[in-house]
Each structure stands twice: as structure tokens, then as C-alpha cells.
Design a protein around this motif. Structure first.
Motif, short mmCIF file in Angstrom:
data_model
loop_
_atom_site.label_atom_id
_atom_site.label_comp_id
_atom_site.label_asym_id
_atom_site.label_seq_id
_atom_site.Cartn_x
_atom_site.Cartn_y
_atom_site.Cartn_z
N THR A 40 0.86 -1.18 0.00
CA THR A 40 0.00 0.00 0.00
C THR A 40 0.89 1.23 0.00
OG1 THR A 40 -1.79 -1.12 1.16
CG2 THR A 40 -1.69 1.26 1.41
N HIS A 41 0.56 2.20 -0.83
CA HIS A 41 1.34 3.45 -0.91
C HIS A 41 0.50 4.62 -0.42
CE1 HIS A 41 4.98 2.37 -3.46
NE2 HIS A 41 4.32 1.23 -3.34
N ARG A 42 1.17 5.57 0.23
CA ARG A 42 0.47 6.76 0.72
C ARG A 42 1.16 8.05 0.26
NH1 ARG A 42 0.42 2.82 4.56
NH2 ARG A 42 -1.65 1.98 5.05
N ALA A 43 2.01 7.93 -0.78
CA ALA A 43 2.66 9.12 -1.36
C ALA A 43 2.78 8.89 -2.86
CB ALA A 43 4.03 9.32 -0.74
N TRP A 44 2.50 9.93 -3.63
CA TRP A 44 2.45 9.80 -5.08
C TRP A 44 3.24 10.93 -5.71
CZ3 TRP A 44 -1.49 9.34 -1.61
CH2 TRP A 44 -2.07 8.09 -1.50
N PRO A 101 -3.36 11.62 -7.23
CA PRO A 101 -3.93 12.09 -8.50
C PRO A 101 -5.38 11.66 -8.71
CG PRO A 101 -1.72 11.24 -8.86
CD PRO A 101 -2.07 10.94 -7.42
N ALA A 102 -5.77 10.54 -8.16
CA ALA A 102 -7.17 10.12 -8.34
C ALA A 102 -7.72 9.55 -7.03
CB ALA A 102 -7.30 9.07 -9.44
N ALA A 149 -5.10 -4.31 -11.47
CA ALA A 149 -4.99 -3.72 -12.81
C ALA A 149 -4.08 -2.50 -12.75
CB ALA A 149 -6.38 -3.33 -13.32
N ALA A 150 -4.24 -1.69 -11.71
CA ALA A 150 -3.40 -0.50 -11.56
C ALA A 150 -1.93 -0.90 -11.44
CB ALA A 150 -3.85 0.29 -10.33
N ALA A 151 -1.66 -1.93 -10.65
CA ALA A 151 -0.28 -2.37 -10.44
C ALA A 151 0.37 -2.79 -11.76
CB ALA A 151 -0.24 -3.51 -9.43
N ALA A 152 -0.43 -3.42 -12.63
CA ALA A 152 0.11 -3.87 -13.92
C ALA A 152 0.58 -2.69 -14.76
CB ALA A 152 -0.95 -4.68 -14.67
N THR A 153 0.03 -1.50 -14.51
CA THR A 153 0.43 -0.33 -15.31
C THR A 153 1.39 0.58 -14.55
OG1 THR A 153 -1.36 1.12 -14.51
CG2 THR A 153 -1.89 -0.34 -16.36
N GLY A 154 1.87 0.13 -13.40
CA GLY A 154 2.85 0.93 -12.65
C GLY A 154 2.22 1.88 -11.65
N TYR A 190 1.04 7.43 -9.21
CA TYR A 190 2.35 6.82 -9.48
C TYR A 190 3.19 6.93 -8.21
CZ TYR A 190 0.82 6.53 -14.27
OH TYR A 190 0.11 6.20 -15.39
N PRO A 191 3.94 5.89 -7.89
CA PRO A 191 4.62 5.84 -6.58
C PRO A 191 5.70 6.91 -6.43
CG PRO A 191 5.34 4.02 -7.98
CD PRO A 191 4.21 4.68 -8.70
N ALA A 192 5.74 7.54 -5.26
CA ALA A 192 6.78 8.54 -4.97
C ALA A 192 7.97 7.88 -4.27
CB ALA A 192 6.21 9.64 -4.10
N GLN A 193 7.78 6.65 -3.79
CA GLN A 193 8.87 5.97 -3.08
C GLN A 193 8.69 4.46 -3.19
OE1 GLN A 193 6.68 6.45 1.25
NE2 GLN A 193 8.12 8.00 0.61
N VAL A 194 9.80 3.76 -2.92
CA VAL A 194 9.73 2.29 -2.89
C VAL A 194 9.21 1.92 -1.51
CG1 VAL A 194 11.10 0.17 -2.96
CG2 VAL A 194 11.69 2.10 -4.45
N ARG A 195 8.30 0.95 -1.44
CA ARG A 195 7.78 0.53 -0.14
C ARG A 195 8.20 -0.90 0.17
NH1 ARG A 195 3.23 2.00 2.89
NH2 ARG A 195 4.90 1.65 4.37
N ALA A 196 8.51 -1.13 1.41
CA ALA A 196 8.89 -2.49 1.83
C ALA A 196 7.65 -3.38 1.87
CB ALA A 196 9.52 -2.43 3.21
N ILE A 197 7.90 -4.67 1.77
CA ILE A 197 6.82 -5.65 1.89
C ILE A 197 6.42 -5.76 3.37
CG2 ILE A 197 6.44 -8.15 1.88
CD1 ILE A 197 7.98 -8.27 -0.75
N ASN A 198 5.15 -5.67 3.65
CA ASN A 198 4.66 -5.92 5.02
C ASN A 198 4.44 -7.42 5.20
OD1 ASN A 198 4.49 -3.48 6.43
ND2 ASN A 198 2.66 -2.89 5.30
N PRO A 199 4.99 -7.99 6.25
CA PRO A 199 4.82 -9.44 6.42
C PRO A 199 3.37 -9.83 6.69
CG PRO A 199 5.93 -8.47 8.32
CD PRO A 199 5.76 -7.37 7.32
N ARG A 200 3.09 -11.08 6.49
CA ARG A 200 1.78 -11.65 6.78
C ARG A 200 1.94 -12.83 7.72
NH1 ARG A 200 0.49 -7.49 4.55
NH2 ARG A 200 -1.00 -7.23 2.85
#
Ligand SMILES: Cc1cc2nc3c(=O)[nH]c(=O)nc-3n(C[C@H](O)[C@H](O)[C@H](O)COP(=O)(O)O)c2cc1C
Length: 275
Positions: A40-44, A101-102, A149-154, A190-200
Motif C-alpha cells: 500500500t502506498h500513501r505518497a504519489w 492524483p485520483a 490492474a493498476a499495479a500492472a500499469t505501474g 504513481y509511486p513517490a517511493q519504494v515501499r517495503a513488503i509488510n509481512p503476513r
């Protein structure tokens, strides 16, 4: 081993603290890798999303399966700046939403079917909890499809259920009629930063074979708590002031006060019968 296979194995190991076999020749690994590396991203960035891309993603999202083919999910794109601002004002705790942006709102729609029945003069006999649950599931699947679908387009996203804290105001701003309700907002950009994977939680806790079995739950939660803390220390050492709280500590604190206790009242006021 191909770089994609190696990356997929590494992502799942990081996510679950376990190793998973990935056959080298398994098709679809690019897509599996996108799913496994979800964050999940919170900066664009301020790069806008082309309107035709957003609509295309909406169409892909709405291709999701639908309970009994009842098609009970809708998406509201909050495009008008005044409405967007009014929605933003409902969640002062999340100012970063404004820079997305959206903003979309995924809705359950129990109205369309009731209209079909009314047009036919046919009594609507499915006034019960299932009639609320089904659109909720449909809308959730559509939102998940949108995220993929969004992830497939970056593009990257953040679901926003906090909007439901002000569900009545949100429904007014977006002019939702009775039997239509928000399931979740979604910020997209579009992502402003790389995000780490959150464990499950490990699959030992969440994947059951033949019968539900949570007998080892305490130990599995303890194991997850340890991985959660290690992951936090790895990715945010600069902010570390002592040991980070564990997942169960964090969640027990977060849920220590009632949240959205008036949701049932809101849903009933939308004329759903939840009996
Ligand atoms: C239905 C739903 C609602 C969510 N609502 C919010 C929200 O209101 N605000 C927020 O910052 N994150 C929200 N999230 C994101 C979660 O906090 C996030 O998925 C979780 O922390 C796990 O992180 P990850 O998705 O990066 O693995 C929501 C996620 C879901 C599935």
C-alpha cells in the motif's frame, strides 16, 4: 533459476518467513511477482493519470466475478475539485490523500436490483442481511481487481475505509441514494517511493486443509509478532526508539476503542434490512 522466479521466491520468503517452491517453467510469474510484492502506498508523484487509463482500469476492475451475476458494485470517481475537497475534509487525519492524483469510491449497490423488481411490479423478497453482504463482496472484489490492474500499469493505491467514519456525509457529498453505500475509498497514483513488503501471518496460521484448525494459534501469532518486529527494525532503523511494538500489541491498542460503531445505523438508514 530465472530472475523472476528468484524474485518471487524472495518476496514470498520476506512476506511469510518461509520458502515456497516455484517451478521454473510456471507461467504467469510476472503477475505473481506483482501480487507477491504488493504494498500500500500513501505518497504519489504529481504525474497525472491519463483519463483513458483510469477508465480502462475501471473497466478491467468491473470485469470481476459477481455474486449470482447481480452486478452490485459501482465506482464513483471523485473528479470535481469542490467535491474532492469536501471528501478530504472528512478525513483530516489523512492529509496525504489530497495529493493522490485520483480518488475513487467503491460502492455496494443494492438499488439497481430493487429498481428492476419495481419496474416489473414484482415484490422484492430478498430483504435480509445477505442482500447487504453480497454487494459488499462484489465491491470488494472490484476494488481488488482495480488495485491489481493498476499495479500492472505501474500505479499504486491506498484503500481508504476511514471515509466510512463519516459515511452519511460521504453519501451526501456523492449523492448516493438509498441502498447504495460506500465500501472503501481508493487513492491512486504513481509511486513517490519504494515501499517495503509488510509481512503476513504464516500459512500455518491462515491456510487450512480439509478442516479449520487454529489449535496452534498463540504460537503462530508469537512467531508473526517476532517477524513483524524484525521487519520494522530492518526497514525503519532510523526511527527506532527502543524495540518497535509487535503486531498484536499494535492491533490490540488500535482496537481498544470502538470504531465506527454507528455503521449499522447508517446501513439501516440506507434502507437495508439486516435481520
Ligand atoms: C478495506 C481496506 C481499507 C483500508 N483503509 C485504509 C485507510 O483508511 N487508511 C490507510 O492508511 N490504509 C488503509 N488500508 C491499507 C491497510 O492499512 C494496509 O493494507 C495494511 O496496513 C497492510 O499493508 P500492505 O497493504 O502494504 O501490505 C486499507 C486496506 C483495506 C484492505
Amino acid at each position: 533459476m530465472s530472475p523472476t522466479t528468484a524474485a518471487l521466491r524472495a518476496a514470498l520468503a520476506e512476506r511469510f518467513g518461509d520458502t515456497f517452491a516455484v517451478p521454473d517453467d510456471l507461467p504467469g510469474q510476472e503477475e505473481l511477482l506483482r501480487i507477491a510484492t504488493h504494498a500500500t502506498h500513501r505518497a504519489w508523484t504529481d504525474q497525472p493519470i491519463a483519463p483513458e487509463v483510469l477508465t480502462l482500469l475501471g473497466a478491467c476492475a468491473l470485469s470481476a466475478p459477481s455474486k449470482s451475476y447481480l452486478l452490485q458494485a459501482d465506482i464513483v470517481h471523485v473528479r470535481d475539485p469542490a467535491r474532492r475537497q469536501a471528501v478530504q475534509a472528512l478525513v483530516p487525519s489523512m492529509p496525504w490523500m489530497a495529493s493522490a492524483p485520483a480518488l475513487l469510491v467503491f460502492c455496494g449497490n443494492g438499488r439497481r436490483f430493487r429498481q428492476i423488481f419495481a419496474r416489473r411490479g414484482q415484490p422484492f423478497v430478498n430483504e435480509h442481511l445477505d442482500g447487504f453482504f453480497n454487494p459488499t463482496v462484489d465491491a470488494s472484489l472490484v476494488m481488488m481487481n482495480f488495485i491489481r490492474a493498476a499495479a500492472a500499469t505501474g500505479l499504486v493505491c491506498c484503500p481508504i475505509s476511514v471515509l466510512r467514519d463519516q459515511a452519511q456525509r460521504l453519501a451526501e457529498i456523492l449523492e448516493m441514494p438509498d441502498h447504495v453505500f460506500p465500501v472503501s475509498g481508493l487513492c491512486v497514483g504513481y509511486p513517490a517511493q519504494v515501499r517495503a513488503i509488510n509481512p503476513r501471518l504464516s500459512l500455518a496460521a491462515t491456510w487450512h486443509t480439509d478442516r479449520f484448525d487454529d489449535a496452534g494459534s498463540d504460537a503462530l501469532i508469537d512467531e508473526f509478532d517476532r517477524r513483524f518486529v524484525t521487519n520494522k527494525e530492518k526497514y525503519a532503523p532510523a526511527q527506532a526508539t527502543g524495540r518497535p511494538a509487535s503486531w498484536s500489541d499494535e492491533k490490540a491498542r488500535q482496537y481498544a476503542t470502538p470504531q465506527r460503531a454507528d455503521w449499522g445505523r447508517f446501513v439501516r438508514a440506507r434502507k437495508f434490512d439486516l435481520s
